[in-house]
Design a protein around this motif. Structure first.
Motif, PDB file in Angstrom:
ATOM      1  N   ALA A  93       0.826  -1.211   0.000  1.00 39.94           N
ATOM      2  CA  ALA A  93       0.000   0.000   0.000  1.00 39.94           C
ATOM      3  C   ALA A  93       0.859   1.259   0.000  1.00 39.94           C
ATOM      4  O   ALA A  93       0.486   2.287  -0.578  1.00 39.94           O
ATOM      5  CB  ALA A  93      -0.933  -0.005   1.211  1.00 39.94           C
ATOM      6  N   VAL A  94       2.022   1.193   0.636  1.00 37.99           N
ATOM      7  CA  VAL A  94       2.943   2.337   0.643  1.00 37.99           C
ATOM      8  C   VAL A  94       3.495   2.565  -0.762  1.00 37.99           C
ATOM      9  O   VAL A  94       3.608   3.706  -1.222  1.00 37.99           O
ATOM     10  CB  VAL A  94       4.093   2.100   1.647  1.00 37.99           C
ATOM     11  CG1 VAL A  94       5.079   3.266   1.626  1.00 37.99           C
ATOM     12  CG2 VAL A  94       3.539   1.908   3.053  1.00 37.99           C
ATOM     13  N   PHE A  95       3.822   1.490  -1.467  1.00 35.09           N
ATOM     14  CA  PHE A  95       4.297   1.610  -2.840  1.00 35.09           C
ATOM     15  C   PHE A  95       3.213   2.214  -3.732  1.00 35.09           C
ATOM     16  O   PHE A  95       3.489   3.075  -4.572  1.00 35.09           O
ATOM     17  CB  PHE A  95       4.711   0.240  -3.375  1.00 35.09           C
ATOM     18  CG  PHE A  95       6.035  -0.237  -2.860  1.00 35.09           C
ATOM     19  CD1 PHE A  95       7.193  -0.038  -3.596  1.00 35.09           C
ATOM     20  CD2 PHE A  95       6.136  -0.869  -1.632  1.00 35.09           C
ATOM     21  CE1 PHE A  95       8.423  -0.471  -3.128  1.00 35.09           C
ATOM     22  CE2 PHE A  95       7.362  -1.310  -1.150  1.00 35.09           C
ATOM     23  CZ  PHE A  95       8.511  -1.105  -1.893  1.00 35.09           C
ATOM     24  N   GLU A  96       1.988   1.766  -3.546  1.00 36.73           N
ATOM     25  CA  GLU A  96       0.881   2.315  -4.348  1.00 36.73           C
ATOM     26  C   GLU A  96       0.711   3.806  -4.106  1.00 36.73           C
ATOM     27  O   GLU A  96       0.470   4.580  -5.037  1.00 36.73           O
ATOM     28  CB  GLU A  96      -0.406   1.569  -4.022  1.00 36.73           C
ATOM     29  CG  GLU A  96      -0.435   0.145  -4.553  1.00 36.73           C
ATOM     30  CD  GLU A  96      -1.751  -0.546  -4.272  1.00 36.73           C
ATOM     31  OE1 GLU A  96      -2.431  -0.918  -5.246  1.00 36.73           O
ATOM     32  OE2 GLU A  96      -2.093  -0.715  -3.095  1.00 36.73           O
ATOM     33  N   GLN A  97       0.835   4.212  -2.860  1.00 35.86           N
ATOM     34  CA  GLN A  97       0.739   5.635  -2.524  1.00 35.86           C
ATOM     35  C   GLN A  97       1.834   6.433  -3.236  1.00 35.86           C
ATOM     36  O   GLN A  97       1.585   7.527  -3.748  1.00 35.86           O
ATOM     37  CB  GLN A  97       0.854   5.815  -1.008  1.00 35.86           C
ATOM     38  CG  GLN A  97       0.657   7.251  -0.528  1.00 35.86           C
ATOM     39  CD  GLN A  97       0.817   7.371   0.977  1.00 35.86           C
ATOM     40  OE1 GLN A  97       0.898   6.370   1.690  1.00 35.86           O
ATOM     41  NE2 GLN A  97       0.857   8.590   1.470  1.00 35.86           N
ATOM     42  N   ALA A  98       3.024   5.871  -3.278  1.00 30.02           N
ATOM     43  CA  ALA A  98       4.133   6.547  -3.952  1.00 30.02           C
ATOM     44  C   ALA A  98       3.905   6.616  -5.461  1.00 30.02           C
ATOM     45  O   ALA A  98       4.198   7.642  -6.102  1.00 30.02           O
ATOM     46  CB  ALA A  98       5.438   5.818  -3.655  1.00 30.02           C
ATOM     47  N   PHE A  99       3.370   5.540  -6.042  1.00 32.36           N
ATOM     48  CA  PHE A  99       3.117   5.522  -7.478  1.00 32.36           C
ATOM     49  C   PHE A  99       2.095   6.599  -7.865  1.00 32.36           C
ATOM     50  O   PHE A  99       2.269   7.299  -8.865  1.00 32.36           O
ATOM     51  CB  PHE A  99       2.599   4.152  -7.909  1.00 32.36           C
ATOM     52  CG  PHE A  99       3.607   3.031  -7.755  1.00 32.36           C
ATOM     53  CD1 PHE A  99       4.960   3.290  -7.647  1.00 32.36           C
ATOM     54  CD2 PHE A  99       3.176   1.709  -7.707  1.00 32.36           C
ATOM     55  CE1 PHE A  99       5.883   2.269  -7.505  1.00 32.36           C
ATOM     56  CE2 PHE A  99       4.094   0.672  -7.570  1.00 32.36           C
ATOM     57  CZ  PHE A  99       5.450   0.950  -7.467  1.00 32.36           C
ATOM     58  N   VAL A 100       1.043   6.704  -7.085  1.00 31.25           N
ATOM     59  CA  VAL A 100       0.010   7.708  -7.366  1.00 31.25           C
ATOM     60  C   VAL A 100       0.591   9.114  -7.284  1.00 31.25           C
ATOM     61  O   VAL A 100       0.360   9.955  -8.151  1.00 31.25           O
ATOM     62  CB  VAL A 100      -1.179   7.544  -6.396  1.00 31.25           C
ATOM     63  CG1 VAL A 100      -2.140   8.719  -6.526  1.00 31.25           C
ATOM     64  CG2 VAL A 100      -1.906   6.232  -6.655  1.00 31.25           C
ATOM     65  N   ALA A 101       1.360   9.374  -6.233  1.00 33.64           N
ATOM     66  CA  ALA A 101       1.967  10.697  -6.058  1.00 33.64           C
ATOM     67  C   ALA A 101       2.931  11.013  -7.197  1.00 33.64           C
ATOM     68  O   ALA A 101       2.976  12.145  -7.690  1.00 33.64           O
ATOM     69  CB  ALA A 101       2.696  10.750  -4.715  1.00 33.64           C
ATOM     70  N   ALA A 102       3.692  10.012  -7.633  1.00 33.99           N
ATOM     71  CA  ALA A 102       4.655  10.232  -8.719  1.00 33.99           C
ATOM     72  C   ALA A 102       3.952  10.531 -10.043  1.00 33.99           C
ATOM     73  O   ALA A 102       4.368  11.411 -10.798  1.00 33.99           O
ATOM     74  CB  ALA A 102       5.555   9.016  -8.863  1.00 33.99           C
ATOM     75  N   ARG A 103       2.886   9.824 -10.297  1.00 34.90           N
ATOM     76  CA  ARG A 103       2.149  10.044 -11.551  1.00 34.90           C
ATOM     77  C   ARG A 103       1.481  11.407 -11.578  1.00 34.90           C
ATOM     78  O   ARG A 103       1.350  12.033 -12.626  1.00 34.90           O
ATOM     79  CB  ARG A 103       1.089   8.962 -11.746  1.00 34.90           C
ATOM     80  CG  ARG A 103       1.647   7.609 -12.136  1.00 34.90           C
ATOM     81  CD  ARG A 103       0.543   6.694 -12.638  1.00 34.90           C
ATOM     82  NE  ARG A 103      -0.035   7.204 -13.884  1.00 34.90           N
ATOM     83  CZ  ARG A 103      -1.082   6.653 -14.501  1.00 34.90           C
ATOM     84  NH1 ARG A 103      -1.675   5.598 -13.976  1.00 34.90           N
ATOM     85  NH2 ARG A 103      -1.537   7.149 -15.622  1.00 34.90           N
ATOM     86  N   ASN A 104       1.057  11.887 -10.420  1.00 33.77           N
ATOM     87  CA  ASN A 104       0.358  13.168 -10.352  1.00 33.77           C
ATOM     88  C   ASN A 104       1.298  14.362 -10.329  1.00 33.77           C
ATOM     89  O   ASN A 104       0.858  15.503 -10.467  1.00 33.77           O
ATOM     90  CB  ASN A 104      -0.542  13.212  -9.118  1.00 33.77           C
ATOM     91  CG  ASN A 104      -1.722  12.264  -9.236  1.00 33.77           C
ATOM     92  OD1 ASN A 104      -2.107  11.884 -10.346  1.00 33.77           O
ATOM     93  ND2 ASN A 104      -2.298  11.882  -8.110  1.00 33.77           N
ATOM     94  N   ALA A 105       2.594  14.107 -10.119  1.00 33.88           N
ATOM     95  CA  ALA A 105       3.560  15.209 -10.083  1.00 33.88           C
ATOM     96  C   ALA A 105       3.918  15.598 -11.510  1.00 33.88           C
ATOM     97  O   ALA A 105       4.292  14.748 -12.317  1.00 33.88           O
ATOM     98  CB  ALA A 105       4.813  14.780  -9.324  1.00 33.88           C
ATOM     99  N   PRO A 106       3.807  16.879 -11.867  1.00 36.89           N
ATOM    100  CA  PRO A 106       4.149  17.317 -13.231  1.00 36.89           C
ATOM    101  C   PRO A 106       5.602  16.991 -13.555  1.00 36.89           C
ATOM    102  O   PRO A 106       6.508  17.323 -12.798  1.00 36.89           O
ATOM    103  CB  PRO A 106       3.931  18.833 -13.176  1.00 36.89           C
ATOM    104  CG  PRO A 106       3.014  19.053 -12.015  1.00 36.89           C
ATOM    105  CD  PRO A 106       3.351  17.985 -11.023  1.00 36.89           C
ATOM    106  N   THR A 107       5.828  16.356 -14.692  1.00 32.94           N
ATOM    107  CA  THR A 107       7.178  15.965 -15.077  1.00 32.94           C
ATOM    108  C   THR A 107       8.081  17.166 -15.263  1.00 32.94           C
ATOM    109  O   THR A 107       9.245  17.161 -14.880  1.00 32.94           O
ATOM    110  CB  THR A 107       7.135  15.153 -16.390  1.00 32.94           C
ATOM    111  OG1 THR A 107       6.264  14.045 -16.211  1.00 32.94           O
ATOM    112  CG2 THR A 107       8.520  14.653 -16.768  1.00 32.94           C
ATOM    113  N   THR A 108       7.544  18.237 -15.840  1.00 33.05           N
ATOM    114  CA  THR A 108       8.368  19.424 -16.078  1.00 33.05           C
ATOM    115  C   THR A 108       8.839  20.020 -14.768  1.00 33.05           C
ATOM    116  O   THR A 108       9.967  20.487 -14.655  1.00 33.05           O
ATOM    117  CB  THR A 108       7.572  20.478 -16.864  1.00 33.05           C
ATOM    118  OG1 THR A 108       6.334  20.746 -16.175  1.00 33.05           O
ATOM    119  CG2 THR A 108       7.273  19.995 -18.267  1.00 33.05           C
TER     120      THR A 108
END
Length: 378
Positions: A352-367
């Motif tokens: 669940a901690v990994f999933e939380q990190a994945f969601v946060a990473a995807r939502n962070a603007p790449t630029t």
């Protein structure tokens, strides 16, 4: 992205694979690992035949130095497989292959998550250019996952903001170990049992300080007590000679597949982990889940996270009191701990901690991530 398909990591990967399309990219091939006589890894480290997970071996060249293995991609184009994924989790940083994959992520705009589990006391480079490179690598990550408080402090010391660090608890399949320990029809009150069975599980190398474990056992052992040593390594013959010189009841089992460890722990009482340096020490999780006592050196990464749990005895870093803590465990043994606290730290909870990190990473603007990376590392 990781070096090897470690058997104790797979329960967490399988939890993630139930809900996501997960590919485990490996820098070490089964063929290379099978031919590495000094790896001290058994057949259970090979991924062939594992139908529950999707593995992909990357073409690499390996350089070995002591315990360490460093990987170089032999085909630069293979780094751009990251374009086929939403998030890349980095299970390491030391090898040039990880740096090339990181560059590919930035070029393709793929979100990045780092995993780091080393406490500060296990770092071999605390300053200088290697230390700076390590800090640069993890400061470039959108999020970083750490498995405990000691690793959190190490990551924060590198300059990674607390808002980008997600702390979990390193997990193994605790249910399997717990069920195996209590599957026996025998009632183990054992408070009055004459024999006490100690256990060591790990590589037989200098860093693990198995010599000290054997000497401490010989010092505290009573009639009928046993020490079982599970593992292989370059010091096997030396350790066997040391055990013979003490004329104590010490058995060497060699390598045991991870799947067989629950049965072994079900017949032992106290695990000992006395390493000079230990990033974590997942064998401690496994022993506690089995209802065992654990004697662990305070400098092991796991120590800080479990020291207040029932059945845990912490030895000083210099092992001056190792024999004393082993004796305390024996004296205070009154049977297996039926509801150990470690059971709450399951693969599902860690996933669940990994999933939380994945969601946060995807939502962070790449630029934004790229600009922050450039600004922090000028």
């Amino acid at each position: 992205m990781t070096n090897l398909a470690a058997p104790y990591r797979r329960p967490v990967w399988r939890e993630l694979a139930r809900r996501h399309d997960i590919t485990i990219a490996l820098l070490e091939s089964d063929k290379s690992l099978a031919g590495d006589a000094k790896s001290n890894r058994g057949q259970d480290w090979l991924h062939a035949g594992d139908e529950q997970l999707s593995f992909q071996e990357l073409p690499t060249w390996k350089y070995s130095r002591g315990e360490s293995r460093y990987y170089f991609l032999t085909n630069i184009r293979s780094a751009f497989l990251v374009r086929n994924h939403d998030v890349v989790l980095f299970g390491g940083w030391e090898s040039p292959a990880y740096w090339l994959l990181l560059v590919a992520c930035f070029i393709s705009g793929t979100a990045t998550v780092g995993f780091y589990e080393s406490p500060q006391n296990t770092m071999t480079h605390k300053s200088g250019p290697i230390s700076a490179l390590r800090a640069t690598f993890f400061r470039s990550m959108t999020r970083v996952i750490v498995p405990g408080a000691a690793a959190y402090d190490a990551m924060h010391a590198m300059g990674v903001p607390g808002s980008r660090i997600l702390q979990g608890f390193n997990a193994v399949d605790v249910t399997a170990f717990h069920e195996a320990a209590f599957a026996s029809t025998r009632t183990e009150t054992e408070s009055n049992e004459i024999q006490h069975r100690y256990l060591y599980v790990g590589q037989l190398i200098a860093r693990k300080r198995v010599h000290d474990v054997i000497q401490a056992f010989a010092k505290v052992a009573r009639f009928g007590d046993e020490l079982t040593v599970v593992g292989t390594g370059e010091l096997l013959e030396d350790l066997q000679n040391l055990a013979a010189s003490h004329q104590a009841r010490i058995t060497f089992l060699g390598h045991v597949p991870n799947s067989e460890l629950p049965k072994i722990m079900a017949t032992h009482h106290t695990l000992i982990l006395a390493s000079a340096r230990e990033v974590w020490g997942l064998v401690v999780n496994e022993a506690l889940a089995s209802g065992m006592h654990v004697v662990v050196a305070e400098n092991c990464g796991v120590s800080r996270s479990v020291r207040r749990m029932s059945g845990v005895y912490t030895a000083l870093e210099n092992l001056q009191d190792l024999a004393e803590q082993m004796h305390r465990s024996r004296q205070e043994w009154s049977g297996r701990i039926r509801s150990p606290e470690i059971l709450q730290y399951s693969p599902s909870q860690f996933a669940a901690v990994f999933e939380q990190a994945f969601v946060a990473a995807r939502n962070a603007p790449t630029t934004v991530t790229r600009k922050a990376f450039a600004r922090r590392n000028r």
